[in-house]
Design a protein around this motif. Structure first.
Motif, short mmCIF file in Angstrom:
data_model
loop_
_atom_site.label_atom_id
_atom_site.label_comp_id
_atom_site.label_asym_id
_atom_site.label_seq_id
_atom_site.Cartn_x
_atom_site.Cartn_y
_atom_site.Cartn_z
N LEU A 1 10.16 4.60 -5.92
CA LEU A 1 10.71 5.17 -4.69
C LEU A 1 10.19 4.41 -3.48
O LEU A 1 8.99 4.34 -3.24
N HIS A 2 11.09 3.86 -2.71
CA HIS A 2 10.68 3.07 -1.55
C HIS A 2 10.04 3.94 -0.46
O HIS A 2 9.31 3.44 0.38
N THR A 3 10.27 5.24 -0.51
CA THR A 3 9.68 6.11 0.51
C THR A 3 8.17 6.19 0.37
O THR A 3 7.50 6.69 1.28
N TYR A 4 7.65 5.72 -0.76
CA TYR A 4 6.21 5.78 -0.96
C TYR A 4 5.52 4.49 -0.51
O TYR A 4 4.32 4.33 -0.65
N ILE A 5 6.31 3.54 0.02
CA ILE A 5 5.76 2.28 0.47
C ILE A 5 5.57 2.33 1.98
O ILE A 5 6.33 2.99 2.69
N GLU A 6 4.58 1.64 2.46
CA GLU A 6 4.32 1.60 3.90
C GLU A 6 5.60 1.23 4.67
O GLU A 6 6.32 0.30 4.30
N ASP A 7 5.90 1.96 5.72
CA ASP A 7 7.13 1.75 6.47
C ASP A 7 7.19 0.39 7.16
O ASP A 7 8.23 -0.24 7.27
N PRO B 1 0.83 -1.22 0.00
CA PRO B 1 0.00 0.00 0.00
C PRO B 1 0.86 1.26 0.00
O PRO B 1 2.01 1.25 0.44
N LEU B 2 0.29 2.33 -0.51
CA LEU B 2 0.95 3.64 -0.48
C LEU B 2 0.61 4.33 0.84
O LEU B 2 -0.56 4.43 1.20
N HIS B 3 1.63 4.84 1.52
CA HIS B 3 1.32 5.55 2.77
C HIS B 3 0.88 6.98 2.49
O HIS B 3 0.32 7.64 3.36
N THR B 4 1.12 7.46 1.25
CA THR B 4 0.71 8.82 0.90
C THR B 4 -0.73 8.88 0.42
O THR B 4 -1.34 9.95 0.42
N GLU B 5 -1.27 7.75 0.00
CA GLU B 5 -2.64 7.71 -0.50
C GLU B 5 -3.31 6.44 0.02
O GLU B 5 -3.17 5.37 -0.57
N LYS B 6 -4.01 6.56 1.09
CA LYS B 6 -4.67 5.42 1.71
C LYS B 6 -5.69 4.80 0.74
O LYS B 6 -6.43 5.52 0.06
N GLY B 7 -5.69 3.49 0.71
CA GLY B 7 -6.63 2.79 -0.17
C GLY B 7 -6.06 2.48 -1.54
O GLY B 7 -6.70 1.80 -2.34
#
Length: 241
Positions: free
Chosen positions: A228-234, A122-128
């Motif tokens: 970019l891995h920063t866009y993946i859930e931590d 999931p993207l942590h910047t865009e839930k869902g």
């Protein structure tokens, strides 16, 4: 006194009734028609009725409905037939290559992610929403990496040999997967006075521009160098569907 033999109706005489005979003729006529139809189908549509040919494997992709075929004439990359992608390294060439796969970082909805045979993050910047890329952009990125390593004098970033090996494998598997069966031909060359191989021929291709346009509508970041891995859930927990 005379005796007449009593005519007995045997099983044979019972089944030889005129109405039964007509039914038998109809049965044979229908059977003949169906058999002729099956022969015609096997000739005109050889794939019909063969489960090994008709039951093609299928893996869901959110882009499958956008795929269309078109006729494309390939280029040779020689003389005056050199597309920008094969020209000498320059800022313009680099930009053209980046334009091919800059839409790599794309997103899908949860509903689409649930249909995927391979789960994604999931993207942590865009839930869902969930992150993915169409493999064609991954493959183009790898090809561009090899192009850059072949032009080391242009100040491209050096990549480890493991990355190069990965990219060779990606492109090899993609070529074998698609297994292009377009016949390459030989034609007579007046200039060379011999038959030469011609690969600037017509191919049936998927419409790349249509697929890229579709991906561009789902791009969440202009990321030409990779996802970019920063866009993946931590926490990297596997999403539960």
């Amino acid at each position: 006194m005379t005796y007449n033999y009593l005519r007995l109706e045997t099983e044979d005489t019972i089944h030889s009734h005129p109405s039964d005979s007509r039914r038998l003729k109809v049965f044979f006529a229908v059977s003949l028609f169906l058999n002729l139809a099956l022969v015609w189908l096997s000739i005109v549509h050889p794939r019909w009725g063969n489960p090994n040919l008709t039951s093609e494997p299928h893996l869901y992709s959110p882009a499958e409905d956008v795929v269309r075929q078109k006729i494309v004439k390939f280029t040779r990359g020689v003389a005056d037939d050199i597309p920008i992608y094969e020209r000498r390294a320059s800022a313009a060439v680099d930009e053209a290559w980046r334009g091919l796969y800059s839409v790599a970082a794309t997103k899908m909805s949860r509903l689409e992610a649930e249909k995927m045979p391979n789960k994604t993050w999931p993207l942590h910047t865009e839930k869902g929403n969930y992150i993915f890329t169409l493999d064609v952009f991954h493959q183009l990125h790898c090809l561009d990496t090899l192009r850059q390593q072949a032009n080391r004098g242009h100040n491209y970033t050096h990549v480890p040999i493991a990355h190069v090996r990965h990219c060779v494998g990606v492109i090899r598997q993609a070529l074998m997967c698609s297994a292009d069966i377009t016949p390459v031909v030989w034609q007579w060359s007046e200039e060379l006075q011999k038959a030469e191989q011609r690969d600037d021929i017509l191919h049936v291709c998927r419409d790349f521009d249509r697929i890229r346009d579709w991906a561009s509508e789902r791009t969440f970041v202009d990321n030409s160098s990779g996802l970019l891995h920063t866009y993946i859930e931590d926490d990297l927990t596997i999403p539960e569907f």
